[in-house]
Design a protein around this motif. Structure first.
Motif, PDB file in Angstrom:
ATOM      1  N   ARG A 276      46.270 -13.093  32.726  1.00 24.54           N
ATOM      2  CA  ARG A 276      45.990 -13.073  30.722  1.00 24.54           C
ATOM      3  C   ARG A 276      45.942 -11.960  29.509  1.00 24.54           C
ATOM      4  NH1 ARG A 276      42.656 -16.698  27.351  1.00 24.54           N
ATOM      5  NH2 ARG A 276      42.760 -15.653  25.825  1.00 24.54           N
ATOM      6  N   VAL A 277      45.458 -10.830  30.611  1.00 27.16           N
ATOM      7  CA  VAL A 277      45.008  -9.716  30.020  1.00 27.16           C
ATOM      8  C   VAL A 277      46.621  -8.928  29.331  1.00 27.16           C
ATOM      9  CG1 VAL A 277      44.042  -7.541  29.646  1.00 27.16           C
ATOM     10  CG2 VAL A 277      43.196  -9.521  30.086  1.00 27.16           C
ATOM     11  N   VAL A 278      47.673  -9.091  30.840  1.00 26.21           N
ATOM     12  CA  VAL A 278      48.724  -8.457  30.958  1.00 26.21           C
ATOM     13  C   VAL A 278      49.562  -9.440  29.606  1.00 26.21           C
ATOM     14  CG1 VAL A 278      50.682  -8.037  32.201  1.00 26.21           C
ATOM     15  CG2 VAL A 278      48.691  -7.401  32.980  1.00 26.21           C
ATOM     16  N   ASN A 279      49.966 -10.274  30.337  1.00 29.11           N
ATOM     17  CA  ASN A 279      50.369 -11.334  29.851  1.00 29.11           C
ATOM     18  C   ASN A 279      50.405 -11.954  27.562  1.00 29.11           C
ATOM     19  OD1 ASN A 279      51.829 -12.174  31.785  1.00 29.11           O
ATOM     20  ND2 ASN A 279      50.668 -13.764  32.040  1.00 29.11           N
ATOM     21  N   ASP A 280      48.720 -11.292  27.621  1.00 27.90           N
ATOM     22  CA  ASP A 280      48.949 -11.618  25.847  1.00 27.90           C
ATOM     23  C   ASP A 280      49.405 -10.048  24.912  1.00 27.90           C
ATOM     24  OD1 ASP A 280      47.985 -14.199  26.385  1.00 27.90           O
ATOM     25  OD2 ASP A 280      45.416 -13.310  26.124  1.00 27.90           O
ATOM     26  N   ALA A 281      48.629  -8.713  26.091  1.00 27.38           N
ATOM     27  CA  ALA A 281      49.425  -7.273  25.759  1.00 27.38           C
ATOM     28  C   ALA A 281      50.906  -7.864  25.622  1.00 27.38           C
ATOM     29  CB  ALA A 281      49.120  -6.640  26.841  1.00 27.38           C
ATOM     30  N   LYS A 282      51.743  -8.469  26.671  1.00 24.97           N
ATOM     31  CA  LYS A 282      52.732  -8.584  25.927  1.00 24.97           C
ATOM     32  C   LYS A 282      53.758  -8.913  25.046  1.00 24.97           C
ATOM     33  CE  LYS A 282      54.568  -7.113  31.168  1.00 24.97           C
ATOM     34  NZ  LYS A 282      54.878  -7.935  32.353  1.00 24.97           N
ATOM     35  N   ASP A 283      52.504 -10.160  24.668  1.00 27.01           N
ATOM     36  CA  ASP A 283      52.975 -11.537  23.803  1.00 27.01           C
ATOM     37  C   ASP A 283      52.619 -10.534  22.249  1.00 27.01           C
ATOM     38  OD1 ASP A 283      53.816 -13.552  25.385  1.00 27.01           O
ATOM     39  OD2 ASP A 283      51.731 -14.516  24.992  1.00 27.01           O
ATOM     40  N   MET A 284      51.992  -9.481  22.628  1.00 25.59           N
ATOM     41  CA  MET A 284      51.806  -8.219  21.434  1.00 25.59           C
ATOM     42  C   MET A 284      52.744  -7.628  20.916  1.00 25.59           C
ATOM     43  SD  MET A 284      47.791  -7.915  20.851  1.00 25.59           S
ATOM     44  CE  MET A 284      46.769  -8.933  22.641  1.00 25.59           C
ATOM     45  N   GLY A 285      53.547  -7.211  21.126  1.00 26.12           N
ATOM     46  CA  GLY A 285      54.734  -6.396  22.056  1.00 26.12           C
ATOM     47  C   GLY A 285      54.701  -4.965  22.782  1.00 26.12           C
ATOM     48  N   PHE A 286      53.128  -5.114  23.402  1.00 21.36           N
ATOM     49  CA  PHE A 286      53.249  -4.232  24.475  1.00 21.36           C
ATOM     50  C   PHE A 286      54.406  -4.212  25.697  1.00 21.36           C
ATOM     51  CE2 PHE A 286      49.031  -3.628  22.953  1.00 21.36           C
ATOM     52  CZ  PHE A 286      48.598  -3.287  23.091  1.00 21.36           C
ATOM     53  N   THR A 287      54.876  -2.831  26.302  1.00 24.34           N
ATOM     54  CA  THR A 287      55.739  -2.514  27.348  1.00 24.34           C
ATOM     55  C   THR A 287      55.489  -2.450  28.258  1.00 24.34           C
ATOM     56  OG1 THR A 287      56.418  -1.502  26.004  1.00 24.34           O
ATOM     57  CG2 THR A 287      57.892  -3.200  25.487  1.00 24.34           C
ATOM     58  N   ARG A 288      54.754  -0.638  28.099  1.00 28.88           N
ATOM     59  CA  ARG A 288      54.444   0.414  29.234  1.00 28.88           C
ATOM     60  C   ARG A 288      53.176   0.497  28.738  1.00 28.88           C
ATOM     61  NH1 ARG A 288      58.164   2.253  32.650  1.00 28.88           N
ATOM     62  NH2 ARG A 288      56.918   4.355  33.051  1.00 28.88           N
ATOM     63  N   PHE A 289      52.151   0.077  29.687  1.00 28.16           N
ATOM     64  CA  PHE A 289      50.706   0.483  28.814  1.00 28.16           C
ATOM     65  C   PHE A 289      49.535   0.031  30.120  1.00 28.16           C
ATOM     66  CE2 PHE A 289      52.070  -4.070  28.574  1.00 28.16           C
ATOM     67  CZ  PHE A 289      50.829  -4.737  30.000  1.00 28.16           C
ATOM     68  N   GLN A 290      48.487   0.243  29.558  1.00 27.10           N
ATOM     69  CA  GLN A 290      47.311   0.829  30.646  1.00 27.10           C
ATOM     70  C   GLN A 290      45.623  -0.823  30.310  1.00 27.10           C
ATOM     71  OE1 GLN A 290      45.046   4.376  31.176  1.00 27.10           O
ATOM     72  NE2 GLN A 290      47.306   5.381  30.133  1.00 27.10           N
ATOM     73  N   VAL A 291      45.597  -1.163  31.338  1.00 31.56           N
ATOM     74  CA  VAL A 291      44.851  -1.867  30.904  1.00 31.56           C
ATOM     75  C   VAL A 291      43.733  -1.476  31.334  1.00 31.56           C
ATOM     76  CG1 VAL A 291      43.800  -4.176  31.103  1.00 31.56           C
ATOM     77  CG2 VAL A 291      45.519  -4.264  30.705  1.00 31.56           C
ATOM     78  N   HIS A 292      42.251  -1.199  30.630  1.00 33.36           N
ATOM     79  CA  HIS A 292      41.078  -0.536  31.567  1.00 33.36           C
ATOM     80  C   HIS A 292      40.627  -2.041  31.339  1.00 33.36           C
ATOM     81  CE1 HIS A 292      42.762   3.708  30.011  1.00 33.36           C
ATOM     82  NE2 HIS A 292      43.138   2.646  29.204  1.00 33.36           N
ATOM     83  N   PHE A 293      39.596  -1.859  32.658  1.00 37.31           N
ATOM     84  CA  PHE A 293      39.076  -3.144  33.023  1.00 37.31           C
ATOM     85  C   PHE A 293      36.674  -3.180  32.529  1.00 37.31           C
ATOM     86  CE2 PHE A 293      41.433  -3.057  36.917  1.00 37.31           C
ATOM     87  CZ  PHE A 293      42.261  -4.215  36.287  1.00 37.31           C
ATOM     88  N   PRO A 294      36.650  -3.736  32.191  1.00 37.19           N
ATOM     89  CA  PRO A 294      35.682  -4.425  31.498  1.00 37.19           C
ATOM     90  C   PRO A 294      34.375  -2.712  32.224  1.00 37.19           C
ATOM     91  CG  PRO A 294      35.988  -6.265  31.387  1.00 37.19           C
ATOM     92  CD  PRO A 294      36.776  -4.997  32.472  1.00 37.19           C
ATOM     93  N   ARG A 295      33.850  -2.667  30.985  1.00 38.61           N
ATOM     94  CA  ARG A 295      31.991  -1.880  31.927  1.00 38.61           C
ATOM     95  C   ARG A 295      31.166  -2.302  31.364  1.00 38.61           C
ATOM     96  NH1 ARG A 295      34.001   3.624  32.038  1.00 38.61           N
ATOM     97  NH2 ARG A 295      36.665   3.851  32.641  1.00 38.61           N
ATOM     98  N   GLY A 296      30.535  -3.125  32.492  1.00 39.20           N
ATOM     99  CA  GLY A 296      28.953  -4.121  32.677  1.00 39.20           C
ATOM    100  C   GLY A 296      30.050  -5.242  31.622  1.00 39.20           C
ATOM    101  N   GLU A 297      28.420  -5.915  31.592  1.00 41.64           N
ATOM    102  CA  GLU A 297      28.393  -7.897  31.982  1.00 41.64           C
ATOM    103  C   GLU A 297      29.385  -7.877  29.672  1.00 41.64           C
ATOM    104  OE1 GLU A 297      25.141  -9.624  33.309  1.00 41.64           O
ATOM    105  OE2 GLU A 297      25.171  -9.255  34.352  1.00 41.64           O
TER     106      GLU A 297
END
Length: 449
Positions: A276-297
């Motif tokens: 979901r995060v990757v697809n949302d980012a692509k929908d926003m225009g991202f092509t080559r990018f990083q996804v950093h995972f949550p730190r803590g709850e």
């Protein structure tokens, strides 16, 4: 005043003492800079079996499935981010934090297997980066390098003044001709090289100082930091964007490092999926990018595409988006146009600094680093040839006979140094040693001057 012999000697003396300190640092910075330019290229060539996949099919594994493969292989370690590529032949790259290391883990999304891993924290690039920024001695090294880079700006100004041709002389000829033999040839080689790289060296010095702990961290970077609360719905985290950087490597945009991370607004039953995060980012225009995972709850998913992270080459596409880990809503969206003018110049400058604008940029940076080394070596050789054969001292340029000229040079350079606090400390030491101590010890002054 500026054309007098005493004033020239004053500038020359400042140039000498600054160069004496700066030379080993500039050589180190050039060598480690070359290593940082080519280390990523060499690593991809050496480990092409990890970076690239052999067979491409129409049905790759989902990012959640790939994440689970890594989690199964590294059950006791923390998966911190994933690199999303726009090339079908690239392996998916996760970064995993272990006890004293961060490693890149490569996954073949078509065959569904972990291909292997490589160290990030102890790589050649990380070693060169640490040496480049701190001499591998932490904050003390950072301060020493900051003084050296501040003095480099003084060297550029004094060097151009000393090179500047007299009235009636051709500036083009002076900038392109290496004449004479022996020390004269080395002096011309030193000045010609210096004049050609002066503007670029000034640019590299200012952009490099922006990473330094005092001028950069306390002044320029703090002033240029984007206030995330202007864009974020909720900013109460004790973490900053700098906490997203892998150990030993800078990847987060410079003007966000000191800015606090936002938090997810409320607890939920389920975290949104990585797909979901990757697809949302692509929908926003991202092509080559990083996804950093949550730190803590209450952490957030963060998608970044920046020149600092080597994700993109065009700074205009710099973008950082934070997503609520439970609802998936956009908490903050910071793009290039949100930066102030200095941060914008840094975003472009970083790409130039790292040679990311294609082969021409890589070649230009390589030639520049080699030219800096040549300038330093020629300066040392020129000084060595000027020294008397039996000299046991530094054989510094002679002290001006009219000390008012020396004072004029001090006042001329003082405003420049005050813009850079660590340069002020260095200049104060030079003035203290060269004026107070040497003038009070005639025998030492006669040898030194």
């Amino acid at each position: 005043m500026f054309g007098s012999k005493d004033f020239y000697r004053s500038v020359w003396r400042w140039h000498f003492f600054a160069g004496l300190y700066v030379t080993p640092f500039l050589i180190m910075l050039s060598i480690t800079g070359l290593m940082m330019l080519f280390a990523p290229i060499v690593e991809r060539m050496q480990h092409s079996d990890l970076y690239y996949v052999d067979q491409v099919t129409d049905t790759p594994l989902s990012y959640e499935q790939q994440y689970q493969l890594v989690a199964d292989q590294y059950p006791t370690d923390q998966i911190q981010r994933v690199y999303v590529s726009d090339s079908a032949t690239d392996a998916t790259r996760f970064q995993v934090k272990m006890d004293d290391d961060t490693r890149s883990v490569f996954v073949d999304p078509y065959q569904g297997e972990v291909l292997g891993d490589l160290t990030v924290s102890h790589s050649l690039y990380a070693w060169a980066d640490d040496t480049h920024g701190t001499f591998m001695i932490g904050l003390t090294g950072d301060w020493l390098i900051e003084i050296a880079i501040s003095f480099t700006i003084l060297l550029i100004l004094t060097g151009v003044y000393m090179w500047w041709p007299s009235k009636g002389q051709s500036k083009w000829r002076a900038a392109t001709t290496v004449r004479g033999k022996g020390r004269s040839m080395w002096r011309n080689l030193h000045s010609v090289t210096g004049v050609w790289i002066a503007v670029i060296l000034l640019f590299f010095s200012i952009s490099g100082l922006s990473w330094a702990s005092v001028w950069g961290g306390k002044l320029v970077q703090a002033w240029s930091t984007f206030p995330t609360e202007q864009s974020a719905k909720n900013v109460s985290s004790t973490l900053t964007h700098n906490d997203l950087n892998p150990e030993g490597v800078k990847q987060i945009p410079w003007n966000l490092e000191q800015s606090p991370l936002p938090e997810s607004s409320a607890f939920g039953d389920h975290t949104i999926t990585l797909d979901r995060v990757v697809n949302d980012a692509k929908d926003m225009g991202f092509t080559r990018f990083q996804v950093h995972f949550p730190r803590g709850e209450q952490g957030v998913f963060t998608a970044t595409a920046s020149t600092m992270g080597r994700d993109i080459n065009n700074a205009l596409d710099d973008r950082t988006v934070h997503l609520d880990r439970y609802s998936g809503s956009v908490i903050a969206d910071v793009g290039f146009m949100d930066y102030n003018w200095f941060a914008k110049s840094m975003a472009f400058g970083i790409a130039l600094h790292m040679g990311q604008f294609g082969v021409w940029n890589l070649v230009a940076c390589t030639v520049f680093c080699l030219a800096v080394i040549l300038m330093c070596v020629s300066g040392v050789v020129m000084w060595w040839k000027r020294r008397p054969s039996n000299a046991v001292d530094l054989s510094a340029p002679p002290m001006p006979k009219n000390l008012k000229r020396w004072q004029h040079a001090v006042w001329l350079l003082l405003p420049i140094s005050l813009l850079m606090p660590m340069a002020t400390i260095g200049m104060a030491v030079i003035v203290l040693v060269d004026v107070l101590v040497l003038l009070s010890i005639p025998k030492l002054r006669s040898k030194w001057a």
